[in-house]
Design a protein around this motif. Structure first.
Motif, PDB file in Angstrom:
ATOM      1  N   LYS A   1      -4.529   5.971   4.651  1.00  0.00           N
ATOM      2  CA  LYS A   1      -3.976   6.327   3.638  1.00  0.00           C
ATOM      3  C   LYS A   1      -4.290   7.761   2.951  1.00  0.00           C
ATOM      4  O   LYS A   1      -3.666   8.431   2.833  1.00  0.00           O
ATOM      5  CB  LYS A   1      -4.033   5.219   2.308  1.00  0.00           C
ATOM      6  CG  LYS A   1      -3.328   5.752   1.014  1.00  0.00           C
ATOM      7  CD  LYS A   1      -3.664   4.577  -0.057  1.00  0.00           C
ATOM      8  CE  LYS A   1      -2.497   4.942  -1.150  1.00  0.00           C
ATOM      9  NZ  LYS A   1      -2.903   3.801  -2.287  1.00  0.00           N
ATOM     10  N   LYS A   2      -5.566   8.111   3.353  1.00  0.00           N
ATOM     11  CA  LYS A   2      -6.113   9.313   2.927  1.00  0.00           C
ATOM     12  C   LYS A   2      -5.385  10.316   3.911  1.00  0.00           C
ATOM     13  O   LYS A   2      -4.974  11.368   3.179  1.00  0.00           O
ATOM     14  CB  LYS A   2      -7.723   9.423   3.397  1.00  0.00           C
ATOM     15  CG  LYS A   2      -8.475  10.459   2.981  1.00  0.00           C
ATOM     16  CD  LYS A   2      -9.991  10.306   2.872  1.00  0.00           C
ATOM     17  CE  LYS A   2     -10.286  10.567   4.332  1.00  0.00           C
ATOM     18  NZ  LYS A   2     -11.699  10.260   4.603  1.00  0.00           N
TER      19      LYS A   2
ATOM     20  N   GLU B   1       2.794  12.742   3.832  1.00  0.00           N
ATOM     21  CA  GLU B   1       3.659  11.758   4.390  1.00  0.00           C
ATOM     22  C   GLU B   1       3.786  10.558   3.372  1.00  0.00           C
ATOM     23  O   GLU B   1       5.011   9.838   3.254  1.00  0.00           O
ATOM     24  CB  GLU B   1       3.198  10.829   5.561  1.00  0.00           C
ATOM     25  CG  GLU B   1       3.106  11.979   6.761  1.00  0.00           C
ATOM     26  CD  GLU B   1       4.345  12.169   7.377  1.00  0.00           C
ATOM     27  OE1 GLU B   1       5.541  11.553   6.955  1.00  0.00           O
ATOM     28  OE2 GLU B   1       4.737  13.074   7.950  1.00  0.00           O
ATOM     29  N   ILE B   2       2.901  10.281   2.481  1.00  0.00           N
ATOM     30  CA  ILE B   2       3.102   9.513   1.206  1.00  0.00           C
ATOM     31  C   ILE B   2       2.801  10.115  -0.037  1.00  0.00           C
ATOM     32  O   ILE B   2       2.182  11.178  -0.177  1.00  0.00           O
ATOM     33  CB  ILE B   2       2.297   8.144   1.300  1.00  0.00           C
ATOM     34  CG1 ILE B   2       0.834   8.514   1.478  1.00  0.00           C
ATOM     35  CG2 ILE B   2       2.725   7.291   2.546  1.00  0.00           C
ATOM     36  CD1 ILE B   2      -0.104   7.350   1.423  1.00  0.00           C
TER      37      ILE B   2
ATOM     38  N   LYS C   1     -10.194  -3.016   6.547  1.00  0.00           N
ATOM     39  CA  LYS C   1     -10.056  -2.277   5.301  1.00  0.00           C
ATOM     40  C   LYS C   1     -10.240  -0.858   5.427  1.00  0.00           C
ATOM     41  O   LYS C   1      -9.593   0.020   4.842  1.00  0.00           O
ATOM     42  CB  LYS C   1     -10.939  -2.878   4.250  1.00  0.00           C
ATOM     43  CG  LYS C   1     -10.478  -4.378   3.395  1.00  0.00           C
ATOM     44  CD  LYS C   1     -11.222  -4.371   2.471  1.00  0.00           C
ATOM     45  CE  LYS C   1     -10.826  -5.630   1.612  1.00  0.00           C
ATOM     46  NZ  LYS C   1     -11.714  -6.000   0.647  1.00  0.00           N
ATOM     47  N   LEU C   2     -11.306  -0.420   6.176  1.00  0.00           N
ATOM     48  CA  LEU C   2     -11.844   1.024   6.373  1.00  0.00           C
ATOM     49  C   LEU C   2     -10.551   1.855   7.105  1.00  0.00           C
ATOM     50  O   LEU C   2     -10.241   2.834   6.689  1.00  0.00           O
ATOM     51  CB  LEU C   2     -12.800   1.013   7.418  1.00  0.00           C
ATOM     52  CG  LEU C   2     -13.228   2.538   7.633  1.00  0.00           C
ATOM     53  CD1 LEU C   2     -13.587   3.208   6.248  1.00  0.00           C
ATOM     54  CD2 LEU C   2     -14.536   2.633   8.514  1.00  0.00           C
TER      55      LEU C   2
ATOM     56  N   GLU D   1       0.870  -1.288   0.073  1.00  0.00           N
ATOM     57  CA  GLU D   1       0.059   0.083   0.028  1.00  0.00           C
ATOM     58  C   GLU D   1       0.732   1.226   0.166  1.00  0.00           C
ATOM     59  O   GLU D   1       0.522   2.449  -0.723  1.00  0.00           O
ATOM     60  CB  GLU D   1      -0.822   0.137   1.043  1.00  0.00           C
ATOM     61  CG  GLU D   1      -1.841   1.077   1.138  1.00  0.00           C
ATOM     62  CD  GLU D   1      -2.982   0.381   0.385  1.00  0.00           C
ATOM     63  OE1 GLU D   1      -3.766   1.234  -0.245  1.00  0.00           O
ATOM     64  OE2 GLU D   1      -3.450  -0.669   0.203  1.00  0.00           O
ATOM     65  N   PHE D   2       1.794   1.120   0.717  1.00  0.00           N
ATOM     66  CA  PHE D   2       2.945   2.542   0.911  1.00  0.00           C
ATOM     67  C   PHE D   2       4.201   2.299   0.216  1.00  0.00           C
ATOM     68  O   PHE D   2       4.955   3.022   0.176  1.00  0.00           O
ATOM     69  CB  PHE D   2       3.160   2.865   2.193  1.00  0.00           C
ATOM     70  CG  PHE D   2       1.781   3.030   3.348  1.00  0.00           C
ATOM     71  CD1 PHE D   2       0.804   3.737   2.525  1.00  0.00           C
ATOM     72  CD2 PHE D   2       1.717   2.548   4.310  1.00  0.00           C
ATOM     73  CE1 PHE D   2      -0.452   3.948   3.488  1.00  0.00           C
ATOM     74  CE2 PHE D   2       0.487   2.964   5.105  1.00  0.00           C
ATOM     75  CZ  PHE D   2      -0.491   3.637   4.295  1.00  0.00           C
ATOM     76  N   SER D   3       4.315   1.248  -0.731  1.00  0.00           N
ATOM     77  CA  SER D   3       5.507   1.142  -1.341  1.00  0.00           C
ATOM     78  C   SER D   3       6.705   1.113  -0.187  1.00  0.00           C
ATOM     79  O   SER D   3       7.672   1.647  -0.479  1.00  0.00           O
ATOM     80  CB  SER D   3       5.858   2.099  -2.308  1.00  0.00           C
ATOM     81  OG  SER D   3       4.773   1.896  -3.327  1.00  0.00           O
TER      82      SER D   3
END
Length: 177
Positions: free
Chosen positions: A168-169, A176-177, A161-162, A60-62
């Motif tokens: 991520k949002k 930060e990403i 999942k939520l 998800e964040f590589s």
């Protein structure tokens, strides 16, 4: 047996006193740059048994494959039972808030860009580990103490999942990403 129970009671009392003192202190600033390259996760395995799901954050964040370190809390566990992740419990509480568990000490020995406190109950051992962990950004769930976490996501503990999508949002908003 009575003396052992009394000893545990005093250890908890000294642990609570230590935790209160640590929460009053301003957090030490870390000289790490923006961006998420290492993640620590403290997971309540009693309420969320799929702690390995945090490895999904690598894609998800590589992140590098070894960038995520997970430690699980279980109120009672058998040290001889095989667990997929490292574990600690209430029995690992020492005097003055010290944690007497090799896995927890190894976890505390690293610095993280982000610490995920994935628990929703106010449990002394998890809060102690959270307060002692050196991380630039601490993320927790909605029912946690705001003195422990910088970012609190109001998601249920069972809905990973939520949590992942909300995390991520907000990390994008914080650049930060």
């Amino acid at each position: 047996m009575f003396i052992k129970g009394l000893q545990v009671k005093f250890k908890v009392k000294s642990g609570l006193k230590y935790l209160k003192e640590e929460m009053e202190k301003p957090p030490l600033p870390l000289a790490r740059e923006k961006g998420i390259t290492s993640v620590g996760c403290i997971v309540d395995v009693d309420h969320f048994s799929n702690a390995e799901a945090f490895y999904e954050l690598i894609e998800e964040f590589s992140l590098r494959p070894n960038a995520i370190k997970i430690i699980g809390y279980k109120r009672e566990y058998d040290k001889n039972s095989p667990y997929a992740i490292q574990m600690f419990s209430d029995r690992d509480l020492g005097w003055k808030g010290q944690i007497e568990n090799g896995y927890a000490l190894e976890f505390l020995g690293r610095e993280y860009d982000m610490l995920i406190n994935y628990y929703d109950e106010d449990i002394l051992m998890m809060k102690l580990l959270s307060v002692k962990t050196q991380a630039r950004l601490k993320v927790g769930l909605g029912s946690q103490d705001s003195k422990v976490n910088d970012l609190i996501l109001n998601t249920p503990i069972k809905d990973f999942k939520l949590f992942k999508s909300e995390l991520k949002k907000y990390l994008k908003v914080l650049n930060e990403i």
